[in-house]
Design a protein around this motif. Structure first.
Motif, short mmCIF file in Angstrom:
data_model
loop_
_atom_site.label_atom_id
_atom_site.label_comp_id
_atom_site.label_asym_id
_atom_site.label_seq_id
_atom_site.Cartn_x
_atom_site.Cartn_y
_atom_site.Cartn_z
N GLY A 34 52.66 39.00 2.82
CA GLY A 34 53.14 37.86 3.61
C GLY A 34 52.14 36.74 3.76
O GLY A 34 52.06 36.12 4.81
N ALA B 18 52.37 33.72 6.11
CA ALA B 18 53.68 33.05 5.99
C ALA B 18 54.80 34.07 5.86
O ALA B 18 55.65 33.96 5.00
CB ALA B 18 53.66 32.12 4.78
N TRP B 19 54.79 35.05 6.73
CA TRP B 19 55.91 36.01 6.70
C TRP B 19 56.70 35.90 8.00
O TRP B 19 56.22 35.35 8.99
CB TRP B 19 55.43 37.43 6.47
N ASP B 20 57.91 36.39 7.96
CA ASP B 20 58.80 36.19 9.09
C ASP B 20 58.52 37.23 10.18
O ASP B 20 59.27 38.19 10.37
CB ASP B 20 60.26 36.29 8.63
#
Lengths: 176, 200
Positions: free
Chosen positions: A94, A152-154
């Motif tokens: 991520g 940048a991961w959810d």
């Protein structure tokens, strides 16, 4: 046991990625790219054997193998960074490559990053020290290419999934 | 008797006409607006039992006479909504409690993710935790006076276009609304404010 997703994972999104995430991403990439390369060599050997009937064996010291492996690694990393800003390993962990100011990195930066990436190794690994001590956690190849790596991961969705699983588990009666 | 009425009837009529004339003259001479201005309406209203008054009103009958559809048709909903701070309203919603206490949690649990997603969430979260632990050690060893920036400038200030959102990009965390710490999670680093415009 449901893994816990703490709030700190959510608030860290967009922040500079740390050394552990980046190292793990690189390890996954190295394994994945080497595995693909080995499979391709095996496929070539199989096809050559079928067509010509000759047994082909690959040697690590063979200059062709070394050159094609290095070229493949450049392509694997350079193409991934240029097209999407992330390799397979980075997608798993991520993290992604962005421009130093946080904007989307131009494709040429991805290519430059992959070309100068070996420099960080060649200087006795000192190039990677920047990930630990540099203020923006940028390694030597990041500084040269003008890039940075961020989370940048959810994490927000992951946290909701965790809470939902937790609530679902709590609703199930004992022995049910 | 008839003689008596013959005298009193004209007198009464005359008195009536005189009284009406006098009242007309007085009303014309008096400035009613000035008098009303001097009336203390609050004092008057204080003596009125409004509740008793309202108790006599049949609200249902009153509302039956009102065409609510025509009234609502005149309402500018857009202008009304413009005045509502929807973000502020949403910020007050405790999403965690919503997921925990409603069927929304069950819907999310059943519709999203399997074992692989669960493992991936855990691995990423663990990696972030380890990153922060290592970073704390390094920052402590370096003894920096000024805290390092936590995110690139564009993601901190929203000055530039943030990176192209990946399919699983999260919403931006609010800088002035730090998330509540987990009971068993290590304390957040005070020197590292969360990114404002991260990955919209």
């Amino acid at each position: 046991m449901t893994p816990r997703i703490p709030d700190k994972s959510v608030t860290a999104q967009g922040n500079y990625a740390g050394s552990v995430s980046r190292f793990l991403a690189y390890a996954i990439d190295l394994f994945a790219s080497s595995a693909v390369y080995t499979l391709v060599l095996a496929a070539i050997s199989y096809v050559v054997q079928i067509v010509s009937g000759k047994q082909v064996s690959w040697n690590r010291q063979d200059i062709v193998v070394v050159v094609t492996y290095v070229a493949w690694e450049f392509f694997y990393f350079g193409y991934s960074w240029a097209v999407s800003g992330r390799t397979f390993g980075m997608a798993v962990l991520g993290v992604r490559v962005v421009r130093a100011d946080g904007a989307v990195a131009e494709p040429w930066r991805g290519v430059v990053r992959s070309l100068v990436f070996p420099l960080s190794f060649l200087l006795l690994g000192l190039g990677f020290l920047g990930i630990l001590v540099q203020r923006e956690r940028r390694a030597l190849h990041d500084l040269i290419a003008g890039t940075a790596v961020i989370y940048a991961w959810d994490a927000r969705a992951a946290r909701l999934r965790f809470l939902a699983r937790e609530a679902e588990t709590a609703r199930i009666p004992p022995g049910g | 008797m008839n003689a008596h009425r013959r005298i009193t009837d004209p007198v009464e009529g005359m008195a009536q006409r005189v009284a009406e004339r006098v009242v007309d003259l007085v009303l014309n001479a008096v400035d009613l607006n000035a008098i009303i201005k001097r009336v203390d309406l609050n004092a008057v209203l204080a003596q009125v039992d409004v509740n008793a008054l309202l108790a006599q009103v049949d609200v249902t009958a009153l509302l039956e006479k009102v065409d609510l559809n025509s009234v609502l048709a005149q309402v500018d909903v857009s202008a009304l909504l413009d005045q509502v701070d929807i973000n502020g309203l949403l910020a007050k919603i405790d999403v965690d409690a919503l997921v925990r206490q409603t069927d929304l949690g069950a819907v999310i649990a059943r519709s999203s993710g399997g074992v692989a997603t669960e493992a991936l969430d855990a691995a990423r979260s663990q990696a972030v935790g380890l990153d922060q632990t290592v970073d704390r050690w390094v920052q402590g060893a370096l003894r920096r006076k000024r805290p390092a920036p936590s995110a690139p400038r564009a993601l901190l200030d929203g000055e530039d276009t943030p990176p192209a959102p990946p399919s699983d990009a999260p919403a931006a965390p609010e800088p002035d609304a730090p998330a509540a710490p987990e009971p068993d999670a290590p304390a957040a680093q005070p020197s590292e404010p969360p990114a404002r415009e991260a990955m919209k």
